[in-house]
Design a protein around this motif. Structure first.
Motif, short mmCIF file in Angstrom:
data_model
loop_
_atom_site.label_atom_id
_atom_site.label_comp_id
_atom_site.label_asym_id
_atom_site.label_seq_id
_atom_site.Cartn_x
_atom_site.Cartn_y
_atom_site.Cartn_z
N PRO A 23 0.82 -1.21 0.00
CA PRO A 23 0.00 0.00 0.00
C PRO A 23 0.86 1.27 0.00
O PRO A 23 1.88 1.33 0.70
CB PRO A 23 -0.79 -0.11 1.31
CG PRO A 23 -0.79 -1.56 1.63
CD PRO A 23 0.53 -2.07 1.13
N ILE A 25 0.44 5.83 -0.68
CA ILE A 25 -0.52 6.94 -0.64
C ILE A 25 -0.20 7.88 -1.79
O ILE A 25 0.97 8.13 -2.09
CB ILE A 25 -0.35 7.71 0.70
CG1 ILE A 25 -0.82 6.86 1.89
CG2 ILE A 25 -1.06 9.04 0.68
CD1 ILE A 25 -2.29 6.58 1.92
N SER A 72 -5.53 6.20 -1.63
CA SER A 72 -4.72 4.99 -1.48
C SER A 72 -4.49 4.30 -2.83
O SER A 72 -5.30 4.39 -3.74
CB SER A 72 -5.36 4.04 -0.47
OG SER A 72 -6.65 3.73 -0.88
#
Ligand code: COA
Length: 172
Positions: free
Chosen positions: A63, A65, A74
Motif C-alpha cells: 500500500p 498513498i 490509497s
C-alpha cells in the motif's frame, strides 16, 4: 505447471534467493524483508510462483498513498518482482503480475504504480504515471514510472505525489 500462491513462512529463504539472483544484489531481497516486518505488509499481496515444488519467482505489492491537494488517495506499488534467471522468459513474471493484479482488485484497490522496465509493464495495461497526473518522490525516468487504473477513471482529476513506505528509502 506453475502455481501462484501467497507466500508462506517456509518460503522466506527461497524468496530472498530469488531476488538476489534476479537483481544480482541484496537490496531487493532486503526490501522484501523490511516491508514484511512493517505494518504496511499485506500477506495476500506477496505472491510466489512455484514450479515442481520450488519457489522460482516472487512479486510484492505494498500500500502507498497518493498525496493530493484534496487529501490522500490509497494505491498499491508493485515492487519488487523477480524470477530466477534460469526460469525467466517462460511467462512466469507475467503470471505473477496478472494474478497479483487480480488479487489487488479483489482487495478493492483501484490504482497500482510501478517503477520498472518501460517495455515490460505496458503489456499489462500500465502507462505513463506522469501523464495521469502522478509524480514520483524520487528521481526516476519518466518512462519507467507507470500506473494502472484497476477501475477505469480512478485517477480522473487527480494530481499528486506517490508516497512510498520508508523501507523504499534504502533502495532508491
Ligand atoms: C523482469 C522479470 C521479473 C520478468 O520475468 P519473466 O518470467 O522473465 O517474464 P515473462 O517470461 O513473463 O516475460 C518475458 C518478457 O520480459 C522481458 N524482460 C525481461 N527482462 C527485461 C528487462 N530488463 N527490460 C525489459 N524487458 C524485460 C523479456 O524481454 C520478455 O519480453 P517478450 O515477451 O516481449 O519477449 C525477470 O526478467 C527478472 O526477474 N528480471 C530481473 C529483476 C527485474 O528486473 N525485476 C523487475 C524490476 S521492474
Amino acid at each position: 505447471m506453475i502455481t501462484i500462491r501467497p507466500e508462506r513462512i517456509e518460503d522466506y529463504t527461497a524468496i530472498h534467493e530469488v531476488h538476489v539472483l534476479a537483481f544480482g544484489g541484496e537490496d531487493e531481497a532486503r526490501l522484501v524483508e523490511s516491508l514484511r516486518q512493517s505494518t504496511n505488509f499485506v500477506p495476500e499481496l506477496s505472491l510466489v510462483a512455484v514450479k515442481n515444488g520450488r519457489v522460482v519467482g516472487h512479486i510484492l505489492f505494498s500500500p502507498v498513498i497518493i498525496e493530493t491537494q484534496k487529501g490522500a488517495i490509497s494505491a498499491v506499488a508493485l515492487a519488487p518482482m523477480g524470477v530466477r534467471p534460469k526460469f525467466q522468459n517462460q511467462g512466469i513474471g507475467s503470471e505473477l503480475v496478472r494474478q497479483g493484479l487480480k488479487e489487488c482488485q479483489l482487495l478493492g484497490h483501484k490504482v497500482v504504480v510501478v517503477v520498472g522496465h518501460p517495455t515490460y509493464y505496458p503489456r499489462f495495461g500500465f502507462s505513463s504515471a506522469s501523464a495521469k497526473g502522478l509524480e514520483a518522490p524520487f528521481q526516476v525516468s519518466d518512462e519507467a514510472f507507470m500506473v494502472l487504473e484497476l477501475i477505469p477513471g480512478a485517477l480522473d482529476g487527480i494530481i499528486g505525489m506517490v508516497k512510498y513506505p520508508l523501507a523504499f528509502d534504502e533502495v532508491v
